[in-house]
Design a protein around this motif. Structure first.
Motif, PDB file in Angstrom:
ATOM      1  N   ASN A 130       1.025  -1.334  -0.002  1.00 51.58           N
ATOM      2  CA  ASN A 130      -0.067   0.033  -0.015  1.00 51.58           C
ATOM      3  C   ASN A 130       0.847   1.248   0.130  1.00 51.58           C
ATOM      4  O   ASN A 130       0.556   2.508  -0.342  1.00 51.58           O
ATOM      5  N   ARG A 159      -8.695  -1.485  -3.527  1.00 49.00           N
ATOM      6  CA  ARG A 159      -7.624  -1.978  -2.776  1.00 49.00           C
ATOM      7  C   ARG A 159      -7.129  -1.270  -1.452  1.00 49.00           C
ATOM      8  O   ARG A 159      -6.750  -2.005  -0.617  1.00 49.00           O
ATOM      9  N   ASN A 163      -7.733  -3.111   1.974  1.00 48.89           N
ATOM     10  CA  ASN A 163      -6.126  -3.739   2.464  1.00 48.89           C
ATOM     11  C   ASN A 163      -5.587  -2.536   3.265  1.00 48.89           C
ATOM     12  O   ASN A 163      -4.532  -2.489   3.263  1.00 48.89           O
TER      13      ASN A 163
END
Ligand SMILES: [Zn+2]
Ligand SMILES: [Zn+2]
Length: 165
Positions: A130, A159, A163
């Motif tokens: 990330n 995402r 996440n």
């Protein structure tokens, strides 16, 4: 009429169903609509938050190619405007042609013919962490980074949301 060795009965709305209490799509009375059984095999648990539409309008035709998963909104729209144009797009994974009437035909989001193809495709994406992802985004933008990774800009947003670290 039989479906997988079970007797088919048609409910008062015209949908064929079988008694199959263990099936995830069955109702509290143990009845499972045949088209929902097939749609579950094709699309997985996505069917619980979407509608299953019969492409040819025949409720007795439960062939997988006759069933299409649409959001409630797209589904309602489709029945309001049955003659709206369809657009042919390709399954991102197996390249099978799909005729789409849902909102998906307008945007750049990838489309898949089945849950098999979409999960196969997901496995192939080489996601950075990330932090790296945010760094890339800071230097350019969602669309650009999406192109680099082979995903849509929305997939990146999802995402980062799902996440979160
Ligand atoms: Zn429909
Ligand atoms: Zn496919």
């Amino acid at each position: 009429m039989e479906f997988r060795g079970k007797v088919v009965n048609v409910n008062n709305k015209g949908y064929p169903r079988v008694y199959w209490p263990e099936h995830p799509v069955s109702n509290s009375g143990g009845q499972a609509m045949v088209h929902r059984i097939i749609a579950y095999e094709k699309y997985g648990s996505e069917i619980f938050s979407n509608d299953v539409h019969h492409v040819d309008g025949n409720k007795l035709n439960w062939k997988p190619e006759n069933l299409e998963l649409l959001s409630h909104k797209d589904h309602a729209n489709l029945h309001l405007h049955p003659n709206a144009a369809t657009v042919i797009r390709q399954c991102e994974e197996c390249k099978k042609e799909l005729s789409l009437r849902s909102q998906k035909r307008y945007n750049s989001e990838k489309v898949f013919c089945s849950i098999k193809c979409s999960s196969k495709h997901k496995e192939k994406i080489n996601w950075p962490s990330n932090d790296e992802l945010r760094e890339k985004l800071a230097k350019s933008n969602y669309v650009q980074v999406g192109k680099e990774l082979g995903v849509s800009d929305n997939a990146i947003r999802k995402r980062l949301r799902n996440n979160a670290m």
